[in-house]
Design a protein around this motif. Structure first.
Motif, PDB file in Angstrom:
ATOM      1  N   LEU A   1       0.837  -1.191   0.000  1.00 46.61           N
ATOM      2  CA  LEU A   1       0.000   0.000   0.000  1.00 46.61           C
ATOM      3  C   LEU A   1       0.879   1.250   0.000  1.00 46.61           C
ATOM      4  N   ARG A   2       0.286   2.358  -0.372  1.00 43.10           N
ATOM      5  CA  ARG A   2       0.930   3.660  -0.231  1.00 43.10           C
ATOM      6  C   ARG A   2      -0.026   4.512   0.574  1.00 43.10           C
ATOM      7  N   LEU A   3       0.376   4.834   1.817  1.00 40.16           N
ATOM      8  CA  LEU A   3      -0.517   5.496   2.754  1.00 40.16           C
ATOM      9  C   LEU A   3       0.130   6.728   3.358  1.00 40.16           C
ATOM     10  N   THR A   4      -0.712   7.683   3.714  1.00 42.70           N
ATOM     11  CA  THR A   4      -0.231   8.837   4.483  1.00 42.70           C
ATOM     12  C   THR A   4       0.023   8.368   5.911  1.00 42.70           C
ATOM     13  N   GLU A   5       0.670   9.194   6.703  1.00 39.07           N
ATOM     14  CA  GLU A   5       0.908   8.849   8.107  1.00 39.07           C
ATOM     15  C   GLU A   5      -0.412   8.603   8.832  1.00 39.07           C
ATOM     16  N   SER A   6      -1.407   9.442   8.581  1.00 39.97           N
ATOM     17  CA  SER A   6      -2.690   9.269   9.279  1.00 39.97           C
ATOM     18  C   SER A   6      -3.417   8.017   8.796  1.00 39.97           C
ATOM     19  N   PRO A  15     -13.110 -21.038  24.043  1.00 35.92           N
ATOM     20  CA  PRO A  15     -12.087 -22.067  24.247  1.00 35.92           C
ATOM     21  C   PRO A  15     -12.493 -23.462  23.791  1.00 35.92           C
ATOM     22  N   SER A  16     -13.789 -23.713  23.611  1.00 35.01           N
ATOM     23  CA  SER A  16     -14.216 -25.039  23.178  1.00 35.01           C
ATOM     24  C   SER A  16     -14.066 -25.231  21.669  1.00 35.01           C
ATOM     25  N   LEU A  17     -13.783 -24.161  20.953  1.00 33.76           N
ATOM     26  CA  LEU A  17     -13.621 -24.242  19.500  1.00 33.76           C
ATOM     27  C   LEU A  17     -12.155 -24.431  19.135  1.00 33.76           C
ATOM     28  N   PRO A  18     -11.890 -24.931  17.924  1.00 30.80           N
ATOM     29  CA  PRO A  18     -10.489 -25.110  17.507  1.00 30.80           C
ATOM     30  C   PRO A  18      -9.757 -23.762  17.426  1.00 30.80           C
ATOM     31  N   ASP A  19      -8.437 -23.828  17.617  1.00 30.62           N
ATOM     32  CA  ASP A  19      -7.604 -22.629  17.528  1.00 30.62           C
ATOM     33  C   ASP A  19      -7.601 -22.040  16.129  1.00 30.62           C
ATOM     34  N   VAL A  20      -7.567 -20.735  16.082  1.00 35.79           N
ATOM     35  CA  VAL A  20      -7.366 -19.974  14.845  1.00 35.79           C
ATOM     36  C   VAL A  20      -6.326 -18.913  15.180  1.00 35.79           C
ATOM     37  N   SER A  21      -5.338 -18.760  14.328  1.00 38.30           N
ATOM     38  CA  SER A  21      -4.312 -17.741  14.559  1.00 38.30           C
ATOM     39  C   SER A  21      -4.505 -16.587  13.592  1.00 38.30           C
ATOM     40  N   LEU A  22      -4.383 -15.399  14.131  1.00 34.74           N
ATOM     41  CA  LEU A  22      -4.435 -14.173  13.336  1.00 34.74           C
ATOM     42  C   LEU A  22      -3.125 -13.443  13.558  1.00 34.74           C
ATOM     43  N   VAL A  23      -2.440 -13.145  12.488  1.00 34.90           N
ATOM     44  CA  VAL A  23      -1.179 -12.416  12.559  1.00 34.90           C
ATOM     45  C   VAL A  23      -1.269 -11.284  11.554  1.00 34.90           C
ATOM     46  N   PHE A  24      -0.912 -10.105  11.988  1.00 38.88           N
ATOM     47  CA  PHE A  24      -0.799  -9.026  11.017  1.00 38.88           C
ATOM     48  C   PHE A  24       0.407  -8.183  11.344  1.00 38.88           C
ATOM     49  N   ALA A  25       0.967  -7.631  10.311  1.00 39.27           N
ATOM     50  CA  ALA A  25       2.120  -6.743  10.469  1.00 39.27           C
ATOM     51  C   ALA A  25       1.908  -5.587   9.512  1.00 39.27           C
ATOM     52  N   LEU A  26       1.849  -4.419  10.052  1.00 44.22           N
ATOM     53  CA  LEU A  26       1.729  -3.212   9.246  1.00 44.22           C
ATOM     54  C   LEU A  26       3.022  -2.445   9.471  1.00 44.22           C
ATOM     55  N   PHE A  27       3.793  -2.295   8.424  1.00 43.01           N
ATOM     56  CA  PHE A  27       5.103  -1.675   8.589  1.00 43.01           C
ATOM     57  C   PHE A  27       5.526  -0.987   7.292  1.00 43.01           C
ATOM     58  N   ARG A  28       6.478  -0.127   7.440  1.00 44.42           N
ATOM     59  CA  ARG A  28       7.084   0.513   6.279  1.00 44.42           C
ATOM     60  C   ARG A  28       8.374  -0.240   5.987  1.00 44.42           C
ATOM     61  N   PRO A  29       8.460  -0.873   4.811  1.00 47.16           N
ATOM     62  CA  PRO A  29       9.678  -1.623   4.497  1.00 47.16           C
ATOM     63  C   PRO A  29      10.870  -0.681   4.343  1.00 47.16           C
ATOM     64  N   PHE A  62      -1.946   5.317   7.725  1.00 44.43           N
ATOM     65  CA  PHE A  62      -1.164   4.238   8.320  1.00 44.43           C
ATOM     66  C   PHE A  62      -1.612   4.001   9.766  1.00 44.43           C
ATOM     67  N   ALA A  63      -1.711   5.069  10.544  1.00 46.90           N
ATOM     68  CA  ALA A  63      -2.129   4.974  11.945  1.00 46.90           C
ATOM     69  C   ALA A  63      -3.563   4.461  12.051  1.00 46.90           C
ATOM     70  N   GLU A  64      -4.448   4.960  11.197  1.00 46.58           N
ATOM     71  CA  GLU A  64      -5.849   4.525  11.221  1.00 46.58           C
ATOM     72  C   GLU A  64      -5.969   3.041  10.896  1.00 46.58           C
ATOM     73  N   LEU A  65      -5.255   2.576   9.881  1.00 47.50           N
ATOM     74  CA  LEU A  65      -5.314   1.164   9.519  1.00 47.50           C
ATOM     75  C   LEU A  65      -4.787   0.293  10.655  1.00 47.50           C
ATOM     76  N   GLY A  66      -3.702   0.708  11.289  1.00 51.81           N
ATOM     77  CA  GLY A  66      -3.172  -0.043  12.433  1.00 51.81           C
ATOM     78  C   GLY A  66      -4.184  -0.143  13.562  1.00 51.81           C
ATOM     79  N   ALA A  67      -4.845   0.974  13.860  1.00 55.04           N
ATOM     80  CA  ALA A  67      -5.851   0.980  14.925  1.00 55.04           C
ATOM     81  C   ALA A  67      -7.042   0.090  14.559  1.00 55.04           C
ATOM     82  N   ARG A  68      -7.471   0.126  13.302  1.00 54.36           N
ATOM     83  CA  ARG A  68      -8.610  -0.695  12.867  1.00 54.36           C
ATOM     84  C   ARG A  68      -8.279  -2.180  12.927  1.00 54.36           C
ATOM     85  N   LEU A  69      -7.066  -2.541  12.505  1.00 53.34           N
ATOM     86  CA  LEU A  69      -6.657  -3.941  12.573  1.00 53.34           C
ATOM     87  C   LEU A  69      -6.613  -4.421  14.024  1.00 53.34           C
TER      88      LEU A  69
END
Length: 185
Positions: free
Chosen positions: A133-138, A160-174, A140-147
């Motif tokens: 993505l190409r995002l402004t600073e704001s 806890p009685s349901l099977p595990d599900v993993s959620l991983v996200f990384a929002l960063f500037r390469p 970027f911050a908004e997307l991080g907060a929403r995630l």
């Protein structure tokens, strides 16, 4: 700072800040990461942990004792079984705050997440996506907060009685990469 979160209603303590080399080694190990994941929702004995993680009981005991020594897991109850005291272990903290990796160092959580993804069954539904993505600073911050809010919302719905599900996200500037001769062709 990277945060590993547990369900909000589980452990009594809040955030554990990793500050020593011993603590960092404890959480950096993939086996111990998987043990902590096994203890997310309910206490377990060394035998139960060994079965869930696929370890020998001796190896499981070694890793659990190390996690206990640094304060990440604790004994929450005991019971006598044929003259032997059986200990049930649980996470001692709700979340773990890791120091930011130094330049050129891998991010521990992302490394573990990729290892878990690679070990996950391939014949079940999964959603994996990478977007550039190409995002402004704001933005970027908004997307991080929403995630984060979305992850928190679904963590609150976690059963806890349901099977595990993993959620991983990384929002960063390469890191800026240098243009090579191959890029210009």
């Amino acid at each position: 700072m990277t945060i590993w979160r547990m369900p909000a209603d589980e452990p009594p303590e809040t955030t554990f800040h990793v500050t020593t080399d011993e603590q960092l080694r404890a959480v950096s190990n993939l086996t111990r990461h998987r043990i902590m994941a096994a203890l997310r929702f309910e206490p377990a004995t060394i035998t139960q942990i060994a079965e869930q993680v696929g370890l020998a009981k001796g190896s499981s005991s070694y890793h659990v004792r190390l996690l206990e020594r640094v304060g990440l897991v604790k004994v929450v109850r005991t019971r006598k079984v044929r003259g032997v005291t059986e200990r049930y272990y649980a996470m001692a903290v709700q979340s773990i705050a890791l120091p930011d990796p130094g330049a050129g160092q891998p991010d521990v959580l992302m490394r573990h997440a990729v290892a878990d993804l690679e070990a996950a069954p391939v014949d079940v539904e999964r959603h994996v996506r990478m977007a550039h993505l190409r995002l402004t600073e704001s933005q970027f911050a908004e997307l991080g907060a929403r995630l984060q809010a979305l992850a928190d919302e679904y963590q609150g719905l976690s059963d806890p009685s349901l099977p595990d599900v993993s959620l991983v996200f990384a929002l960063f500037r390469p890191a800026a990469r240098e243009q090579t001769r191959e890029d210009t062709k």
